[in-house]
Design an enzyme around this catalytic site. Structure first.
Site, short mmCIF file in Angstrom:
data_model
loop_
_atom_site.label_atom_id
_atom_site.label_comp_id
_atom_site.label_asym_id
_atom_site.label_seq_id
_atom_site.Cartn_x
_atom_site.Cartn_y
_atom_site.Cartn_z
N HIS A 63 -1.47 4.07 1.39
CA HIS A 63 -2.36 4.24 0.26
C HIS A 63 -1.77 3.62 -1.01
O HIS A 63 -0.55 3.60 -1.19
CB HIS A 63 -2.62 5.73 0.02
CG HIS A 63 -3.29 6.41 1.17
ND1 HIS A 63 -3.21 7.76 1.40
CD2 HIS A 63 -4.07 5.91 2.19
CE1 HIS A 63 -3.89 8.08 2.48
NE2 HIS A 63 -4.42 6.97 2.97
N LYS A 73 4.53 7.52 -8.20
CA LYS A 73 4.59 8.82 -7.53
C LYS A 73 6.03 9.26 -7.35
O LYS A 73 6.93 8.44 -7.17
CB LYS A 73 3.92 8.74 -6.15
CG LYS A 73 2.46 8.36 -6.15
CD LYS A 73 1.92 8.23 -4.73
CE LYS A 73 0.47 7.81 -4.71
NZ LYS A 73 -0.04 7.64 -3.32
N TYR A 133 3.51 15.96 -4.25
CA TYR A 133 3.54 14.72 -5.02
C TYR A 133 3.37 15.04 -6.51
O TYR A 133 2.55 15.87 -6.87
CB TYR A 133 2.37 13.80 -4.69
CG TYR A 133 2.04 13.52 -3.26
CD1 TYR A 133 2.14 12.22 -2.77
CD2 TYR A 133 1.59 14.51 -2.41
CE1 TYR A 133 1.79 11.93 -1.46
CE2 TYR A 133 1.25 14.24 -1.09
CZ TYR A 133 1.35 12.94 -0.63
OH TYR A 133 1.00 12.65 0.67
N GLU A 144 -8.76 4.17 -5.30
CA GLU A 144 -7.78 4.34 -4.23
C GLU A 144 -8.15 3.47 -3.03
O GLU A 144 -9.25 3.54 -2.52
CB GLU A 144 -7.71 5.81 -3.80
CG GLU A 144 -7.25 6.75 -4.90
CD GLU A 144 -5.83 6.47 -5.35
OE1 GLU A 144 -4.97 6.16 -4.49
OE2 GLU A 144 -5.57 6.54 -6.56
N ASP A 170 -8.33 5.55 7.02
CA ASP A 170 -7.12 4.82 7.35
C ASP A 170 -7.28 4.00 8.63
O ASP A 170 -6.70 2.92 8.76
CB ASP A 170 -5.94 5.77 7.47
CG ASP A 170 -5.53 6.37 6.12
OD1 ASP A 170 -5.93 5.81 5.09
OD2 ASP A 170 -4.83 7.40 6.12
#
Length: 213
Positions: A63, A73, A133, A144, A170
């Site tokens: 991602h 992140k 996260y 995204e 995905d």
């Protein structure tokens, strides 16, 4: 806490010291002093914290957030065991196409910093793997995107004894080369510029602290 540069430009692994006694364990997964010494600047202003729970075999990723706005992140495994993977998908990067992997668990107590523009994936190695996260930008679905974690050109280190469990999104994600051909990948120089701005307080933050630029 110890810091180590990963193979992907701008990404770091951090390993925390643990303190154990008959009550249990205490650990600090993030420590500003070590982070700042390694990266050369403070952690971004946190816009969102995320929490995921996965069963063994789940693969989430690869991602990434379109840039701009881009997102950095800071990731660790709160419970269970995962293989965390950083993938450089920034066109023009000196490490473009490179990945690195870090085992996250309750033995090593490692964390991973992912700079703006890189791709992120992980593989849950046990049931009830909990990932936490901190992100520099809020989640906005339209911003995204994903690269296929099964892309043979990347050859991510999926364990042989795991049958990957992927989301519909995905499973349908493009290989890296096709995403590049369609102009979907972040630009390295732009990502560097966005990264440099993360440690700069906004006017709103100045106002909250009672100071002004």
């Amino acid at each position: 806490m110890q810091a180590r540069k990963l193979a992907v430009q701008g990404a770091f692994e951090f390993t925390s010291q643990t303190f154990s006694d008959d009550r249990g364990v205490f650990v600090a997964p993030f420590q500003q002093q070590t982070f700042q010494a390694a990266k050369g600047g403070p952690l971004f202003s946190v816009a969102q914290s995320n929490h995921s729970v996965s069963r063994r075999g789940v693969v989430r990723g690869i991602h990434y957030t379109v840039a701009p706005p881009g997102a950095a992140k800071y990731v660790y495994c709160a419970s269970g065991r995962s293989l965390d993977i950083v993938v450089d998908i920034r066109q023009g990067s000196p490490t473009y196409g490179t990945w690195d992997a870090v085992l996250l668990d309750q033995t090593g107590f490692r964390s991973v910093y992912l700079p703006v523009g890189v791709g992120h994936a992980f593989i849950a190695l046990t049931d009830h793997t909990v990932m936490a996260y901190l992100t520099s930008a809020p989640y906005i679905a339209e911003q995204e995107l994903a690269i296929s974690p099964l892309d043979p050109a990347l050859a991510l280190p999926l364990p042989d004894d795991i049958d990957p469990i992927l989301s519909t999104r995905d499973s349908a994600a493009l290989p890296l080369a096709q995403a590049a051909d369609r102009g979907l990948l972040p630009n390295y120089q732009l990502c560097q510029e966005l990264e440099a701005r993360l440690g700069t307080p906004t006017q709103a933050q100045h106002d909250l602290t009672g100071t002004r630029a």
